[in-house]
Every structure is written in structure tokens, then in C-alpha cells.
Design a protein around this motif. Structure first.
Motif, PDB file in Angstrom:
ATOM      1  N   ASP A  47      -9.783   1.910  -5.553  1.00  0.00           N
ATOM      2  CA  ASP A  47      -9.645   3.414  -4.665  1.00  0.00           C
ATOM      3  C   ASP A  47      -8.452   3.350  -3.770  1.00  0.00           C
ATOM      4  O   ASP A  47      -8.084   5.165  -4.079  1.00  0.00           O
ATOM      5  CB  ASP A  47     -10.825   3.264  -4.159  1.00  0.00           C
ATOM      6  N   ILE A  48      -8.069   2.688  -3.395  1.00  0.00           N
ATOM      7  CA  ILE A  48      -6.933   2.853  -2.499  1.00  0.00           C
ATOM      8  C   ILE A  48      -6.010   3.224  -3.252  1.00  0.00           C
ATOM      9  O   ILE A  48      -4.790   4.046  -3.259  1.00  0.00           O
ATOM     10  CB  ILE A  48      -6.745   1.679  -1.875  1.00  0.00           C
ATOM     11  N   LYS A  49      -6.254   2.364  -4.399  1.00  0.00           N
ATOM     12  CA  LYS A  49      -4.574   2.560  -5.174  1.00  0.00           C
ATOM     13  C   LYS A  49      -4.846   4.163  -5.786  1.00  0.00           C
ATOM     14  O   LYS A  49      -3.826   4.828  -5.924  1.00  0.00           O
ATOM     15  CB  LYS A  49      -4.341   1.982  -6.315  1.00  0.00           C
ATOM     16  N   LYS A  50      -5.790   4.522  -5.761  1.00  0.00           N
ATOM     17  CA  LYS A  50      -5.820   6.049  -6.463  1.00  0.00           C
ATOM     18  C   LYS A  50      -5.386   6.875  -5.737  1.00  0.00           C
ATOM     19  O   LYS A  50      -4.488   8.255  -5.669  1.00  0.00           O
ATOM     20  CB  LYS A  50      -7.419   6.408  -7.206  1.00  0.00           C
ATOM     21  N   TYR A  51      -5.836   6.640  -4.689  1.00  0.00           N
ATOM     22  CA  TYR A  51      -5.720   7.283  -3.244  1.00  0.00           C
ATOM     23  C   TYR A  51      -3.878   8.067  -2.994  1.00  0.00           C
ATOM     24  O   TYR A  51      -3.524   9.201  -2.471  1.00  0.00           O
ATOM     25  CB  TYR A  51      -6.477   7.513  -1.829  1.00  0.00           C
ATOM     26  N   LEU A  52      -3.193   6.049  -2.900  1.00  0.00           N
ATOM     27  CA  LEU A  52      -1.986   6.001  -2.748  1.00  0.00           C
ATOM     28  C   LEU A  52      -1.374   7.028  -3.785  1.00  0.00           C
ATOM     29  O   LEU A  52      -0.095   7.672  -3.031  1.00  0.00           O
ATOM     30  CB  LEU A  52      -1.610   4.680  -2.287  1.00  0.00           C
ATOM     31  N   TYR A  53      -1.545   6.921  -4.799  1.00  0.00           N
ATOM     32  CA  TYR A  53      -1.146   7.745  -6.275  1.00  0.00           C
ATOM     33  C   TYR A  53      -1.148   9.408  -6.367  1.00  0.00           C
ATOM     34  O   TYR A  53      -0.133   9.812  -6.295  1.00  0.00           O
ATOM     35  CB  TYR A  53      -1.455   7.255  -7.451  1.00  0.00           C
ATOM     36  N   TYR A  54      -2.706   9.754  -5.268  1.00  0.00           N
ATOM     37  CA  TYR A  54      -2.519  10.454  -5.258  1.00  0.00           C
ATOM     38  C   TYR A  54      -1.292  11.209  -4.303  1.00  0.00           C
ATOM     39  O   TYR A  54      -1.113  12.280  -4.719  1.00  0.00           O
ATOM     40  CB  TYR A  54      -4.304  11.215  -4.518  1.00  0.00           C
ATOM     41  N   MET A  55      -1.360  10.613  -3.368  1.00  0.00           N
ATOM     42  CA  MET A  55      -0.774  10.740  -1.694  1.00  0.00           C
ATOM     43  C   MET A  55       0.628  11.153  -2.801  1.00  0.00           C
ATOM     44  O   MET A  55       1.758  12.146  -1.541  1.00  0.00           O
ATOM     45  CB  MET A  55      -0.682  10.479  -0.496  1.00  0.00           C
ATOM     46  N   VAL A  56       1.234  10.007  -3.204  1.00  0.00           N
ATOM     47  CA  VAL A  56       3.103  10.253  -3.307  1.00  0.00           C
ATOM     48  C   VAL A  56       2.889  11.190  -5.072  1.00  0.00           C
ATOM     49  O   VAL A  56       3.912  12.042  -4.799  1.00  0.00           O
ATOM     50  CB  VAL A  56       3.358   9.036  -4.215  1.00  0.00           C
ATOM     51  N   GLU A  57       2.658  11.251  -5.548  1.00  0.00           N
ATOM     52  CA  GLU A  57       2.330  12.573  -6.359  1.00  0.00           C
ATOM     53  C   GLU A  57       1.950  14.009  -7.022  1.00  0.00           C
ATOM     54  O   GLU A  57       3.178  15.069  -7.121  1.00  0.00           O
ATOM     55  CB  GLU A  57       1.909  11.962  -7.950  1.00  0.00           C
ATOM     56  N   LYS A  58       0.852  13.758  -5.524  1.00  0.00           N
ATOM     57  CA  LYS A  58       0.281  15.445  -5.833  1.00  0.00           C
ATOM     58  C   LYS A  58       0.881  15.834  -4.215  1.00  0.00           C
ATOM     59  O   LYS A  58       1.044  17.016  -4.163  1.00  0.00           O
ATOM     60  CB  LYS A  58      -1.391  15.100  -5.642  1.00  0.00           C
ATOM     61  N   LYS A  59       0.560  14.874  -2.839  1.00  0.00           N
ATOM     62  CA  LYS A  59       1.412  15.684  -1.736  1.00  0.00           C
ATOM     63  C   LYS A  59       2.391  15.054  -1.555  1.00  0.00           C
ATOM     64  O   LYS A  59       2.662  15.819  -0.096  1.00  0.00           O
ATOM     65  CB  LYS A  59       0.502  14.585  -0.701  1.00  0.00           C
ATOM     66  N   ARG A  60       3.226  14.335  -2.212  1.00  0.00           N
ATOM     67  CA  ARG A  60       4.817  14.475  -2.208  1.00  0.00           C
ATOM     68  C   ARG A  60       5.371  13.761  -0.844  1.00  0.00           C
ATOM     69  O   ARG A  60       5.892  14.404   0.057  1.00  0.00           O
ATOM     70  CB  ARG A  60       5.396  15.501  -2.734  1.00  0.00           C
ATOM     71  N   VAL A  61       3.999  12.794  -0.043  1.00  0.00           N
ATOM     72  CA  VAL A  61       4.413  12.224   0.941  1.00  0.00           C
ATOM     73  C   VAL A  61       5.914  11.677   1.263  1.00  0.00           C
ATOM     74  O   VAL A  61       6.202  10.944  -0.382  1.00  0.00           O
ATOM     75  CB  VAL A  61       3.052  11.596   1.267  1.00  0.00           C
ATOM     76  N   ALA A  62       6.515  11.658   2.558  1.00  0.00           N
ATOM     77  CA  ALA A  62       7.345  10.181   2.245  1.00  0.00           C
ATOM     78  C   ALA A  62       7.201   9.231   2.273  1.00  0.00           C
ATOM     79  O   ALA A  62       5.877   9.093   2.751  1.00  0.00           O
ATOM     80  CB  ALA A  62       8.622  11.225   3.923  1.00  0.00           C
ATOM     81  N   THR A  63       7.954   7.971   2.069  1.00  0.00           N
ATOM     82  CA  THR A  63       7.926   7.028   2.531  1.00  0.00           C
ATOM     83  C   THR A  63       7.217   5.830   3.630  1.00  0.00           C
ATOM     84  O   THR A  63       6.130   5.892   4.049  1.00  0.00           O
ATOM     85  CB  THR A  63       8.886   6.406   2.257  1.00  0.00           C
ATOM     86  N   SER A  64       7.919   6.867   4.729  1.00  0.00           N
ATOM     87  CA  SER A  64       7.705   6.328   6.304  1.00  0.00           C
ATOM     88  C   SER A  64       6.592   7.145   6.447  1.00  0.00           C
ATOM     89  O   SER A  64       5.136   5.664   6.732  1.00  0.00           O
ATOM     90  CB  SER A  64       8.605   7.074   6.504  1.00  0.00           C
ATOM     91  N   THR A  65       6.404   7.957   5.658  1.00  0.00           N
ATOM     92  CA  THR A  65       4.407   8.474   6.156  1.00  0.00           C
ATOM     93  C   THR A  65       2.911   7.386   5.250  1.00  0.00           C
ATOM     94  O   THR A  65       2.231   7.718   5.723  1.00  0.00           O
ATOM     95  CB  THR A  65       4.145   9.655   5.510  1.00  0.00           C
ATOM     96  N   LEU A  66       3.750   7.017   3.885  1.00  0.00           N
ATOM     97  CA  LEU A  66       3.110   6.385   2.599  1.00  0.00           C
ATOM     98  C   LEU A  66       2.954   5.377   3.540  1.00  0.00           C
ATOM     99  O   LEU A  66       1.385   4.432   3.216  1.00  0.00           O
ATOM    100  CB  LEU A  66       3.533   5.865   1.898  1.00  0.00           C
ATOM    101  N   ASN A  67       3.952   4.324   3.908  1.00  0.00           N
ATOM    102  CA  ASN A  67       3.667   3.061   4.734  1.00  0.00           C
ATOM    103  C   ASN A  67       2.840   3.180   5.679  1.00  0.00           C
ATOM    104  O   ASN A  67       1.716   2.439   6.353  1.00  0.00           O
ATOM    105  CB  ASN A  67       5.544   2.519   5.277  1.00  0.00           C
ATOM    106  N   ILE A  68       2.397   4.102   7.464  1.00  0.00           N
ATOM    107  CA  ILE A  68       1.679   4.182   8.187  1.00  0.00           C
ATOM    108  C   ILE A  68       0.171   4.858   7.196  1.00  0.00           C
ATOM    109  O   ILE A  68      -1.010   4.153   7.843  1.00  0.00           O
ATOM    110  CB  ILE A  68       1.768   5.778   8.807  1.00  0.00           C
TER     111      ILE A  68
END
Length: 372
Positions: A138-159
Motif C-alpha cells: 500500500d505504501i509503495k503504491k502511494y509513493l508511486y502515485y505521489m511521484v508519477e501523478k502528483k509529481r512531488v519533489a524529492t524533498s517532499t517525498l522524503n518528508i
């Protein structure tokens, strides 16, 4: 985990249920997390539901917000579930009370608490599950969604990863979360203003309060969250220092107080006579907000004709770069800025005009040697 929460419907079931309530078939009683350990209960105008809420001990009607407040207790959720049954809807935010408490106990900043709760709430809505049902996938799917769909920055992804790791690892004691690997950091350089551009920006505001806020930020290399929380007693005019208290990482430090900034600070002080906060906000007893300071800076840039994509933090970047260009040792700059690691400060060597502009391009030599 809050008692009684495991018996409540999943978030996907709740979403389906809410759609039914919007169609007018079932009046929904909504539960949210309030301030000061209070639970907010929103009850629609339904005589039977109102009669039930009045049986809850400690309930209090809030006429401004038009909702009921009840002090939180461990057995409250189960009690409300039994009372309202299928009419009950719990905001996912409410699942995260244990997270809020743990972060508060460990003295995390309000900003960190707010972001950790927000991302965990967003994740629960995405997964459509209760916290104890979450799996690594579930966590991996969410992180993938935030990167691919939401286009969050690396710093945001780390937060986001920090927020999930803290809740599921520290609060709920799950170990699977530690299998999630962190992304490589983006190697972006800060946008730096020239001294001429800084001069234009600082001279742009006609309001002395706006002018002095920007002057203090640049002259001392402050973060926007630091300048808004300054108190009159933090200005040490005798020693030429500004005392920054409880900054990033809950650290105190001293930074320089420029004589130019001090002069206009005194003019501002005589006119505004601040008491608790050096820069008071519109709300009585409160300080100016970071959002207001950003708006002041944006307006000053527009008036000064600055076209670069900059924020208030760019003044801090410019301060550090200009110090480096004037020959100040990097270790002193690190101390003034309050950087934990020297690697953070070293980024300014990559944008310093002194280190880059001194290098001559080969084309200059070519055309100099071969004049037409």
C-alpha cells in the motif's frame, strides 16, 4: 490505538456511505479531531440525533462553529459507535490522534506535526484502509502515485516517507515500513539575487514595517519562520547580535545584527511600539504570519521589477552567497545560518560569483589571439 476504532467501517465503505448521506437517505454524524484534546461532533438537524448527542456526558455546543464538542477519552469512539450506529462517519484525521500526541511529546515543531498528520491522512484516504490493515505494498503504491501523478519533489517525498515511517514504525510498531528505500536527492542550486537586485527589493516597500522585515531577513540570513517569531528582547544592539530561539531542529543560535538594519529597526520601534512580538500580526497577541511576509516580498519584487523565480528564502541564499564572495570563511557562514552539516553550506560555493565568474571562457582567449 484508540479503543473501538477497529469496529468502524473501512474508509472505502465510509466513502460509499457518505455518498448515500449526500443523496439524503441517511443523515450523517461526522466526528473530527478538535483543539485541546476535544472531539468535534457535527450533527445534522434531526431531532432523534440531537436527542442522542445530548445523552453524551461533557458535551458542549459551540455556537460559532455550529458543532458539539466532547473531551476525548479512550472509550468515547466505541460509545459514539453504539449511540449513532450507521449514521456515524469518522474523518480519517481522527485516526491520527496517537500520532499527534507522540509527536507533541517528542517536541516536534508545529509545522512538522501538521505535515506528518496531513500526509498520513492523505495516505489513509488513498489506501481506503484502517491503519492496522496497511501493508508494505500500500505504501509503495502511494509513493508511486505521489511521484508519477502528483509529481512531488524529492524533498517532499522524503518528508512523506518520514511521516509514514514515524507513524507506522514508531507509533504502531510495524517493521515493514523500513523496507521502503529513499529516492536520490535532486541536486538543485538555489536562486541567488545580485546585490543590486537585493537593494531594489529592500527599497521597494513604502511601509516601514514591510521594509524592516525584509531588511532583517537579508541582513541576518534568517528563515521566514525565524523572522516572524522574533521578540524585541532578541535584538541585542549592544553586542550587535540577534538571538534566534528554537529554530529548525529546536536549536538556538546567534546571528549578526547589521547597523543599517538596526537604524531602521529603531525607527520602526518608535512608530509601532511592539510588545510581545517584534513584528505583530493582525490578530491581537499574535505575530505576523509567514504567508504575509511572503506576500510582502512578492509585492516588493514586483515593484522592483525582479523577474527571477524567488521567494523570501532567496534573501537567505543571497546573504550566504554574498558573504562567501566577500571572503568570509565557510565555517562562519555555517554557524550564522545554523546549518547542522557543512555540506549544506557548501552548496553556496556552486553559485558564488567569486568562484565561477573568475574563470575565463576559452573563447575569450581565442578571439583575443586571433583578431580579424
Amino acid at each position: 490505538m484508540i479503543k473501538g476504532l477497529s469496529e468502524i467501517m473501512t474508509l472505502k465503505e465510509t466513502a460509499k456511505y457518505l455518498k448515500t448521506t449526500r443523496e439524503g437517505k441517511i443523515p450523517a454524524v461526522k466526528i473530527e479531531s478538535g483543539k485541546d484534546n476535544k472531539v468535534i461532533i457535527r450533527v445534522p438537524y434531526d431531532q432523534e440525533l440531537i436527542r442522542k448527542i445530548k445523552t453524551v456526558s461533557g458535551r458542549k455546543w459551540n455556537p460559532q462553529g455550529k458543532y458539539w464538542e466532547v473531551p476525548y477519552s479512550d472509550g468515547l469512539i466505541a460509545k459514539l459507535q453504539n449511540l449513532f450506529g450507521e449514521n456515524l462517519f469518522i474523518d480519517p484525521y481522527f485516526y491520527l490522534i496517537p500520532l499527534q500526541r507522540e509527536l507533541s511529546i517528542r517536541k516536534y515543531s508545529r509545522k512538522t506535526i501538521k505535515s506528518y498528520v496531513r500526509y498520513n491522512r492523505d495516505f489513509l484516504l488513498f489506501a481506503g484502509k484502517k491503519s492496522e490493515e496497511i501493508k508494505n505494498e500500500d505504501i509503495k503504491k502511494y509513493l508511486y502515485y505521489m511521484v508519477e501523478k502528483k509529481r512531488v519533489a524529492t524533498s517532499t517525498l522524503n518528508i512523506i516517507i518520514n511521516a509514514l515511517k514515524f507513524y507506522y514504525g514508531e507509533v504502531l510498531g510495524k517493521e515493514f515500513i523500513y523496507e521502503v528505500k529513499r529516492p536520490k536527492k535532486d541536486k538543485k542550486l538555489p536562486v541567488v539575487l545580485s546585490k543590486e537586485e537585493v537593494h531594489k527589493i529592500l527599497n521597494a516597500p513604502s511601509n516601514i514595517k514591510h521594509k524592516v522585515i525584509l531588511m532583517v531577513v537579508y541582513s541576518a540570513g534568517l528563515r521566514v519562520g525565524e523572522v516572524v517569531k522574533l521578540k524585541p528582547e532578541d535584538i541585542d544592539s549592544e553586542r550587535g547580535l540577534i538571538h534566534i530561539k528554537g529554530s529548525k531542529g529546536r536549536k538556538d543560535r546567534y546571528t549578526i545584527l547589521s547597523q543599517t538594519a538596526l537604524k531602521i529597526l529603531r525607527e520602526y520601534y518608535k512608530e509601532y511600539k511592539p510588545s510581545k512580538w517584534l513584528f505583530e500580526g493582525a490578530r491581537k497577541g499574535g505575530h505576523i504570519s509567514t504567508r504575509t511576509v511572503q506576500a510582502i516580498f512578492k509585492q516588493a519584487c514586483r515593484k522592483a521589477g525582479i523577474k527571477k523565480d524567488v521567494t523570501v528564502h532567496s534573501l537567505r541564499h543571497s546573504f550566504a552567497t554574498h558573504l562567501l564572495e566577500s571572503g568570509i570563511d565557510l565555517r562562519y557562514i555555517q554557524e550564522i545560518l545554523g546549518h547542522k552539516s557543512s555540506k549544506t553550506t557548501e552548496i553556496y560555493t556552486h553559485v558564488s560569483k567569486a568562484s565561477i565568474a573568475s574563470i575565463k571562457s576559452p573563447i575569450d582567449t581565442i578571439f583575443k589571439e586571433r583578431k580579424p
